[in-house]
Every structure is written in structure tokens, then in C-alpha cells.
Write a protein that holds these residues in place. Structure first.
Motif, short mmCIF file in Angstrom:
data_model
loop_
_atom_site.label_atom_id
_atom_site.label_comp_id
_atom_site.label_asym_id
_atom_site.label_seq_id
_atom_site.Cartn_x
_atom_site.Cartn_y
_atom_site.Cartn_z
N PHE A 96 0.84 -1.20 0.00
CA PHE A 96 0.00 0.00 0.00
C PHE A 96 0.88 1.26 0.00
O PHE A 96 2.10 1.17 0.17
N ASP A 97 0.25 2.42 -0.15
CA ASP A 97 1.04 3.66 -0.24
C ASP A 97 1.36 4.28 1.11
O ASP A 97 2.09 5.26 1.20
N GLY A 98 0.80 3.71 2.20
CA GLY A 98 1.16 4.18 3.53
C GLY A 98 0.66 5.56 3.87
O GLY A 98 1.21 6.21 4.78
N GLN A 99 -0.39 6.03 3.20
CA GLN A 99 -0.92 7.36 3.48
C GLN A 99 -2.16 7.25 4.37
O GLN A 99 -2.76 6.19 4.53
N GLY A 100 -2.56 8.38 4.96
CA GLY A 100 -3.74 8.42 5.81
C GLY A 100 -3.50 7.84 7.17
O GLY A 100 -2.36 7.58 7.59
N THR A 101 -4.60 7.60 7.88
CA THR A 101 -4.52 7.04 9.24
C THR A 101 -5.44 5.84 9.41
O THR A 101 -5.44 5.21 10.47
N THR A 102 -6.22 5.52 8.42
CA THR A 102 -7.15 4.39 8.50
C THR A 102 -6.41 3.07 8.34
O THR A 102 -5.61 2.92 7.41
N PRO A 103 -6.65 2.11 9.22
CA PRO A 103 -6.00 0.81 9.08
C PRO A 103 -6.37 0.14 7.75
O PRO A 103 -7.52 0.20 7.32
#
Length: 313
Positions: free
Chosen positions: A125-132
């Protein structure tokens, strides 16, 4: 049940073999080395059979697996040196191991109708945001060569087989091999101040605990994508480091006390750019494990405590 395990010289493969032995299963280990005697700390892998195998050699993979006819292949072997994978002279080799090697194993599994377990990573994944990240999420966007090749391996398995478990993990540590905990303990002995990244968030995974889950999985036919890390909440590398030193002091290693050793949080940008881009969000949603009847891993705090008691430091 006969299980063929790749990458037994690594942290996870080593523990999977020992868990199989503890449960009385027939395990056969493999790695690229001509022979393998045991872990870095001197603890031997079980006396189960070992065969040398280069997973990038398609003919050798097919011959070995079709002759052994395992019921399951647990594929732990991988190129995991994330930064080194970015070097132009290494990219082809990384792809050959993580993508082509996995395809070779998947093809052999299909030929003998064996189950396959593939160990993957949040780096798909791109590792962005805060959602699991959800295990069945298909919003793939790897940030680096390692992540792309592991994704290619995932797709090779999913597109070739029906009887597969794709298990994504993160922040791995085990007795056999290098990992973040060992690195922190080593540098903590020789420095009085450390800076550790605080804006990359995830959860550690103890290979001893993970190996038990993987063997639980292969006893079932609940195939598909899963996420598996220890419980205990999402943390930063800075949080992890503070807990490592806190528990080390509790075990009598006063050289890691706050009186002597200061740990300061820094952002990824402040720490400095590594060759490979790292994900900020390594949160993995693990609820699918419970939904399918699997026992979650213990908390990472408990795992760390057991691990520190196990290693020599």
C-alpha cells in the motif's frame, strides 16, 4: 500433514519449523545455503530434513516440490533489505526472488494441488492516511522496489492458486536474524542520545507468535488475504524504542535507563531520506482473523517482554 517451508534461515521460517515440530507435523525446511544448522543464537532448528533450493531456479523448484509432494508450502523466503533493493544493480535480483521465485512456487503448488502460504507486507500500500488497511483492500500503490516485488508475489499466488493464504505482516522481529530491537539495543550501548522516527505508525510482529498462527491457518481451508501483527495498539518507532529500553531496564540492564540514555522523537523528514520511501501508515486491520475463528496474537508489549528474555543482550 507434510509441510515444506522456504526461508528457514530467516526469522520466521526458523520459528515455523520449530512450531511444526512441536505439533508433530512432518516439516521439510529449505533455503539457498547448502546446509543449515540453527539460529544465530545457537539454538538449532529441529532435526527435520533440510534441502538446499534456489527459488529463482524454476526447474529446481518444480522438481523439488513435485518429488516431495507436500500438502502445504509455507513461503517465508524473500529479499527483505528494503534500501538495498533500490540499487540499480540489485533490482533484477529482488524481482527474481520476490516475484519470479514466488511464481515458481505457486506453479509447483498448483501442479500437486498443495496449499500455499505467502508472507507479504503492508508495503504493498502507499502508507498514506490514518485508516488501518483492510486485508481485502485492492488499492495497491507500493512506494518502493521491495513493496512492488512483494505485490507482484501476491498477484502471482492469487492468480495461480485457489488454495492460498496471503498474510501481510509488519515490523517483524525474531530470534534468528537482524531486526529493529537488536539494532536499538546495540546502538543504545554505545550512544547517550538517540533520535527515532515518530511519524511512522504500525504494530510489531513477533515471529514466534506469527508462526503459531500460520500453522493454525494451514490446519483449515479458510483461504484468502489476512493481516497479522501482534495486538496492543498502533505505535510509532519512537514509542517502540522507549518500551524496548524500559523493559530492558526492568530486566536489569541499567545501561538503557533514562539517566544515561536519551531518546528523542523526530519526523521522517528530520531523520533524513533513506533510499527507499517508507510508509507513514502501517496500520493493519486484523479483525478478519477473529471473524474466521483464528486466535489473535498476544500484545506486542507481552511479545517484547518474552523476546528480551529469550535473546542474549
Amino acid at each position: 500433514m507434510k509441510i515444506f517451508v522456504t526461508g528457514v534461515a530467516g526469522q520466521l521460517g526458523h520459528d515455523v519449523m520449530n512450531d511444526l515440530a512441536a505439533r508433530g507435523y512432518e516439516g521439510i525446511g529449505t533455503d539457498i545455503a547448502p546446509q543449515y544448522s540453527g539460529a544465530d543464537d545457537g539454538t538449532a532448528v529441529t532435526t527435520m530434513p533440510y534441502v538446499s533450493l534456489d527459488i529463482t531456479d524454476r526447474d529446481a523448484v518444480e522438481k523439488t516440490i513435485t518429488e516431495l509432494k507436500p500438502d502445504v508450502v509455507v513461503h517465508c523466503a524473500a529479499w527483505t533489505a528494503v534500501d538495498l533493493a533500490e540499487d540499480d544493480d540489485k533490482k533484477a535480483k529482488v524481482h527474481a526472488i520476490n516475484a519470479d521465485g514466488t511464481q515458481n512456487i505457486a506453479d509447483a503448488c498448483k501442479k500437486i494441488d498443495a496449499k500455499m502460504v505467502y508472507i507479504s507486507t503492508d508495503y504493498v500500500f502507499d502508507g498514506q492516511g490514518t485508516t488501518p488497511w483492510q486485508p481485502d483492500c485492492k488499492d495497491y500503490a507500493p512506494l518502493n522496489v521491495y513493496g512492488q516485488t512483494k505485490l507482484d508475489g501476491e498477484l502471482a499466488v492469487a492468480n495461480t492458486l485457489e488454495k492460498y493464504f496471503i498474510v501481510r505482516i509488519a515490523w517483524v522481529f525474531g530470534v534468528n536474524g537482524k531486526n529493529f530491537i537488536k539494532t536499538m539495543l546495540n546502538v543504545g550501548k554505545t550512544h547517550d542520545k538517540l533520535t527515532v522516527v515518530s511519524d511512522q505508525i504500525g504494530t510489531p510482529t513477533y515471529t514466534l507468535d506469527l508462526s503459531r498462527l500460520l500453522v493454525d491457518m494451514i490446519e483449515t481451508d479458510k483461504y484468502g488475504y489476512y493481516h497479522a501483527t501482534n495486538e496492543g495498539g498502533y505505535i510509532s518507532w519512537y514509542d517502540f524504542t522507549k518500551e524496548i529500553f524500559k523493559q530492558a531496564v526492568e530486566l536489569g540492564h541499567t545501561e538503557y535507563s533514562e539517566d544515561r540514555l536519551t531518546v528523542a522523537p523526530v519526523t521522517t523528514a528530520e531523520y533524513g531520506v533513506s533510499k527507499a520511501a517508507r510508509p507513514f501508515n502501517s496500520r493493519l486491520d486484523k479483525s478478519k482473523l477473529v471473524e474466521n475463528g483464528f486466535k489473535p496474537l498476544p500484545t506486542w508489549q507481552d511479545a517484547l517482554h518474552r523476546y528480551l528474555q529469550e535473546i542474549n543482550f
